[in-house]
Motif scaffolding. Structure first.
Motif, PDB file in Angstrom:
ATOM      1  N   GLY A 103      38.612  24.368  12.269  1.00 20.31           N
ATOM      2  CA  GLY A 103      37.570  24.006  11.326  1.00 20.31           C
ATOM      3  C   GLY A 103      36.390  24.956  11.417  1.00 20.31           C
ATOM      4  N   GLY A 104      35.411  24.733  10.587  1.00 14.72           N
ATOM      5  CA  GLY A 104      34.243  25.605  10.541  1.00 14.72           C
ATOM      6  C   GLY A 104      33.385  25.486  11.780  1.00 14.72           C
ATOM      7  N   GLY A 105      32.487  26.431  11.934  1.00 12.57           N
ATOM      8  CA  GLY A 105      31.576  26.446  13.072  1.00 12.57           C
ATOM      9  C   GLY A 105      30.599  27.587  12.923  1.00 12.57           C
ATOM     10  N   SER A 106      29.786  27.765  13.935  1.00 12.98           N
ATOM     11  CA  SER A 106      28.823  28.858  13.898  1.00 12.98           C
ATOM     12  C   SER A 106      29.533  30.184  14.128  1.00 12.98           C
ATOM     13  N   THR A 107      28.811  31.264  13.847  1.00 11.59           N
ATOM     14  CA  THR A 107      29.370  32.589  14.061  1.00 11.59           C
ATOM     15  C   THR A 107      29.743  32.791  15.515  1.00 11.59           C
ATOM     16  N   SER A 108      28.917  32.304  16.415  1.00 11.77           N
ATOM     17  CA  SER A 108      29.224  32.449  17.836  1.00 11.77           C
ATOM     18  C   SER A 108      30.454  31.635  18.214  1.00 11.77           C
ATOM     19  N   ASP A 109      30.663  30.479  17.557  1.00 14.48           N
ATOM     20  CA  ASP A 109      31.857  29.674  17.832  1.00 14.48           C
ATOM     21  C   ASP A 109      33.124  30.434  17.458  1.00 14.48           C
ATOM     22  N   LEU A 110      33.031  31.279  16.429  1.00 17.79           N
ATOM     23  CA  LEU A 110      34.204  32.002  15.935  1.00 17.79           C
ATOM     24  C   LEU A 110      34.299  33.412  16.504  1.00 17.79           C
ATOM     25  N   SER A 111      33.398  33.774  17.402  1.00 19.81           N
ATOM     26  CA  SER A 111      33.386  35.147  17.906  1.00 19.81           C
ATOM     27  C   SER A 111      34.642  35.495  18.677  1.00 19.81           C
ATOM     28  N   ALA A 112      35.297  34.495  19.271  1.00 19.97           N
ATOM     29  CA  ALA A 112      36.517  34.776  20.033  1.00 19.97           C
ATOM     30  C   ALA A 112      37.621  35.336  19.147  1.00 19.97           C
ATOM     31  N   PHE A 113      37.561  35.054  17.847  1.00 19.09           N
ATOM     32  CA  PHE A 113      38.613  35.521  16.947  1.00 19.09           C
ATOM     33  C   PHE A 113      38.361  36.949  16.469  1.00 19.09           C
ATOM     34  N   ASP A 114      37.230  37.542  16.867  1.00 21.17           N
ATOM     35  CA  ASP A 114      36.999  38.968  16.653  1.00 21.17           C
ATOM     36  C   ASP A 114      37.424  39.717  17.916  1.00 21.17           C
ATOM     37  N   SER A 115      38.704  39.557  18.279  1.00 20.81           N
ATOM     38  CA  SER A 115      39.244  40.117  19.515  1.00 20.81           C
ATOM     39  C   SER A 115      40.366  41.094  19.187  1.00 20.81           C
ATOM     40  N   TYR A 116      40.292  42.282  19.779  1.00 23.91           N
ATOM     41  CA  TYR A 116      41.366  43.264  19.562  1.00 23.91           C
ATOM     42  C   TYR A 116      42.697  42.746  20.101  1.00 23.91           C
ATOM     43  N   ASP A 117      42.698  42.183  21.311  1.00 26.43           N
ATOM     44  CA  ASP A 117      43.954  41.733  21.922  1.00 26.43           C
ATOM     45  C   ASP A 117      44.641  40.685  21.052  1.00 26.43           C
ATOM     46  N   LEU A 118      43.878  39.720  20.561  1.00 26.14           N
ATOM     47  CA  LEU A 118      44.460  38.672  19.731  1.00 26.14           C
ATOM     48  C   LEU A 118      44.921  39.245  18.389  1.00 26.14           C
ATOM     49  N   ALA A 119      44.108  40.125  17.790  1.00 29.44           N
ATOM     50  CA  ALA A 119      44.477  40.721  16.503  1.00 29.44           C
ATOM     51  C   ALA A 119      45.742  41.571  16.640  1.00 29.44           C
ATOM     52  N   ALA A 120      45.858  42.365  17.717  1.00 24.66           N
ATOM     53  CA  ALA A 120      47.042  43.191  17.930  1.00 24.66           C
ATOM     54  C   ALA A 120      48.272  42.329  18.134  1.00 24.66           C
ATOM     55  N   ASN A 121      48.121  41.201  18.831  1.00 26.16           N
ATOM     56  CA  ASN A 121      49.246  40.289  19.057  1.00 26.16           C
ATOM     57  C   ASN A 121      49.742  39.717  17.741  1.00 26.16           C
ATOM     58  N   ILE A 122      48.825  39.290  16.877  1.00 27.00           N
ATOM     59  CA  ILE A 122      49.213  38.712  15.582  1.00 27.00           C
ATOM     60  C   ILE A 122      49.803  39.787  14.671  1.00 27.00           C
ATOM     61  N   ALA A 123      49.198  40.988  14.688  1.00 31.24           N
ATOM     62  CA  ALA A 123      49.703  42.062  13.827  1.00 31.24           C
ATOM     63  C   ALA A 123      51.156  42.378  14.124  1.00 31.24           C
ATOM     64  N   GLN A 124      51.558  42.276  15.398  1.00 33.45           N
ATOM     65  CA  GLN A 124      52.916  42.631  15.793  1.00 33.45           C
ATOM     66  C   GLN A 124      53.805  41.413  15.988  1.00 33.45           C
ATOM     67  N   PHE A 125      53.340  40.230  15.543  1.00 27.80           N
ATOM     68  CA  PHE A 125      54.117  39.010  15.751  1.00 27.80           C
ATOM     69  C   PHE A 125      55.350  39.021  14.847  1.00 27.80           C
ATOM     70  N   PRO A 126      56.507  38.552  15.338  1.00 24.91           N
ATOM     71  CA  PRO A 126      57.753  38.651  14.552  1.00 24.91           C
ATOM     72  C   PRO A 126      57.852  37.672  13.387  1.00 24.91           C
ATOM     73  N   LEU A 127      56.966  36.690  13.323  1.00 29.68           N
ATOM     74  CA  LEU A 127      56.972  35.725  12.213  1.00 29.68           C
ATOM     75  C   LEU A 127      55.691  35.895  11.398  1.00 29.68           C
ATOM     76  N   PRO A 128      55.739  35.618  10.083  1.00 29.43           N
ATOM     77  CA  PRO A 128      54.522  35.690   9.276  1.00 29.43           C
ATOM     78  C   PRO A 128      53.504  34.648   9.731  1.00 29.43           C
ATOM     79  N   VAL A 129      52.221  35.039   9.717  1.00 26.44           N
ATOM     80  CA  VAL A 129      51.153  34.189  10.248  1.00 26.44           C
ATOM     81  C   VAL A 129      50.132  33.903   9.153  1.00 26.44           C
ATOM     82  N   ILE A 130      49.741  32.620   9.057  1.00 30.54           N
ATOM     83  CA  ILE A 130      48.644  32.208   8.173  1.00 30.54           C
ATOM     84  C   ILE A 130      47.424  31.935   9.042  1.00 30.54           C
ATOM     85  N   ILE A 131      46.273  32.475   8.631  1.00 29.56           N
ATOM     86  CA  ILE A 131      45.011  32.210   9.321  1.00 29.56           C
ATOM     87  C   ILE A 131      44.168  31.300   8.434  1.00 29.56           C
ATOM     88  N   GLY A 132      43.818  30.131   8.957  1.00 27.67           N
ATOM     89  CA  GLY A 132      42.923  29.211   8.248  1.00 27.67           C
ATOM     90  C   GLY A 132      41.803  28.798   9.181  1.00 27.67           C
TER      91      GLY A 132
END
Length: 460
Positions: A248-277
């Motif tokens: 769900g929604g939150g402050s910018t600082s609450d969502l800062s963890a999702f501005d992560s290279y490690d997590l983004a690289a993992n999703i980019a190379q994930f073998p199944l299609p991913v929806i981000i909500g």
């Protein structure tokens, strides 16, 4: 001291001289010394009136932010290489300005002022004799904070592009329909509840198979927790059509963890299609750049899956309608042909027989005519061949007869009987003709054949 030695008396004289010197100096300093209050007052006058430290825009990082009507915090500057603090100062936003500043910052960034943010503040240095040096903040430029967040996000996106992985997940195709969904979310989160409610209350009654892979969605452990959930899903890759990561929604600082290279690289190379909500429409993270599909809320993620399922149902209904139309048209055509056949059937056997009889007669006449045309030349050739064969046979027989007569005459001339007729005889021993006297031993019985009989003799 009368009994003291000379050395001791000299030491005492030296000590008395030192004490006297200290006393003279202290008397001078006491005449020049000021109180701490006066010193603080002088410092306060210097700091509080210096134009170079009043109304100055200062960039720093926030720390230890506390609210109590007023806002108390620390401003820190860190070394760019080591990250160690190189400057630190207490700051205050008084109640009269904090409500306005907090509302403006929230409206621009989507987040309240928190620790760990890069900020640009309008600061005035102040010195209070009792509380010491502090900074009074009267304004904050939200664009600087947003710019820092955007800069870090763009740096991660640029790195993903350089590594050639940013589009990998977006290029994956969704199964049609996608009904087996692995969900990464915090257990009991409102966003997860909204997602499930939307997914299972659709009027189309699509049957989704959903499993929650729990993860922390806020705080320092978010990245590791979400990656762990994704690894658990990948270990059962064949069981799922796709992955939904929701919060769900939150402050910018609450969502800062999702501005992560490690997590983004993992999703980019994930073998199944991913929806981000994650979050609301205005919330953007690095994950939105790499995921196969980005939606604005958890509910929108469910709506997107439902719409795909309903599109598949629509195509299935259309295919079913076309099949019904095709079958209906085919059956109608068959019925029409069957009615025609039923009407024609009583007359068809006789007509078929007449046609067949006419065909047989025609073919019989044609066969007879063709046979006659083929046989006449053959009969003529056979008659000619018969005459030739009879003549050739007579000639062969005559030649063979002449040859036999010749051989008969020769046999008659060369036969033993002809030889006997000329006066010769034939001597035999044991039925074999004798040609040499050496072949006959004394006492041997011989048989001599003459023209008119045989004579038996014993050789002496």
């Amino acid at each position: 001291m009368a009994g003291a030695c000379c050395a001791c008396r000299q030491v005492c004289f030296v000590r008395r001289g030192i004490i006297a010197t200290f006393a003279e100096r202290n008397h001078y300093r006491m005449n020049e010394a000021i109180t701490l209050e006066e010193f603080a007052s002088r410092l306060s006058g210097i700091v509080n009136t210096a134009p170079s430290v009043r109304g100055v825009w200062v960039t720093a990082e926030t720390s230890d932010v506390r609210r109590s009507g007023h806002c108390y915090l620390e401003l820190i500057q860190k070394h760019p290489s080591t990250g160690e603090p190189v400057a630190r100062m207490r700051a205050t936003i008084w109640r009269t300005a904090f409500a306005r500043i907090d509302a403006e910052f929230m409206a621009a960034t989507g987040s309240r002022l928190e620790s760990g943010m890069k900020v640009m503040v309008l600061a005035t240095a102040s010195f209070h004799p009792s509380y010491g040096l502090s900074v009074n903040i009267t304004g904050i430029d939200p664009s600087y904070t947003m710019g820092d967040l955007l800069r870090r996000r763009m740096e991660i996106v640029a790195r993903l592009k350089r590594e050639g992985i940013i589009d990998l997940n977006r290029e994956l195709e969704w199964p049609d329909p996608a009904l087996r969904i692995a969900v990464v979310s915090a257990p009991g989160a409102a966003g997860y509840g909204d997602f499930i409610h939307q997914l299972f209350t659709t009027p189309s009654r699509l049957r989704f198979n959903v499993e929650l892979f729990p993860a922390l969605m806020q705080g320092a452990s978010t990245v590791a927790s979400v990656i762990g959930a994704l690894e658990a899903i990948a270990s059962r890759e064949d069981e799922w059509d796709g992955v939904v990561i929701i919060r769900g929604g939150g402050s910018t600082s609450d969502l800062s963890a999702f501005d992560s290279y490690d997590l983004a690289a993992n999703i980019a190379q994930f073998p199944l299609p991913v929806i981000i909500g994650i979050g609301h429409e205005r919330d953007v993270t690095v994950l939105d750049y790499v995921a196969n599909m980005r939606v604005k809320t958890p509910t929108a993620a469910a709506e997107w899956l439902i719409s795909r399922g309903e599109e598949a149902l629509g195509r299935l209904d259309l295919l079913g309608s076309r099949m019904v139309q095709t079958v209906t048209a085919t059956v109608a055509g068959c019925r029409e042909q069957l009615a025609y056949a039923a009407a024609a059937l009583p007359h068809l056997p006789l007509a078929a027989l007449n046609i067949a009889s006419s065909t047989v007669s025609r073919l019989s006449m044609a066969l007879s005519d063709r046979a006659t045309r083929r046989l006449r030349p053959e009969e003529s050739r056979l008659a000619q061949d018969a005459a030739t064969l009879a003549q050739a046979s007579s000639m062969v027989l005559e030649r063979q007869r002449t040859r036999l007569d010749s051989r008969e005459e020769l046999l008659r001339v060369l036969s033993p009987r002809a030889t006997l007729r000329r006066g010769y005889s034939i001597t035999r021993v044991g039925g074999k003709a004798v040609t040499s006297s050496a072949d006959i031993a004394p006492g041997t019985v011989i048989e001599t054949t003459l023209l008119d009989g045989k004579i038996s003799s014993t050789v002496n």
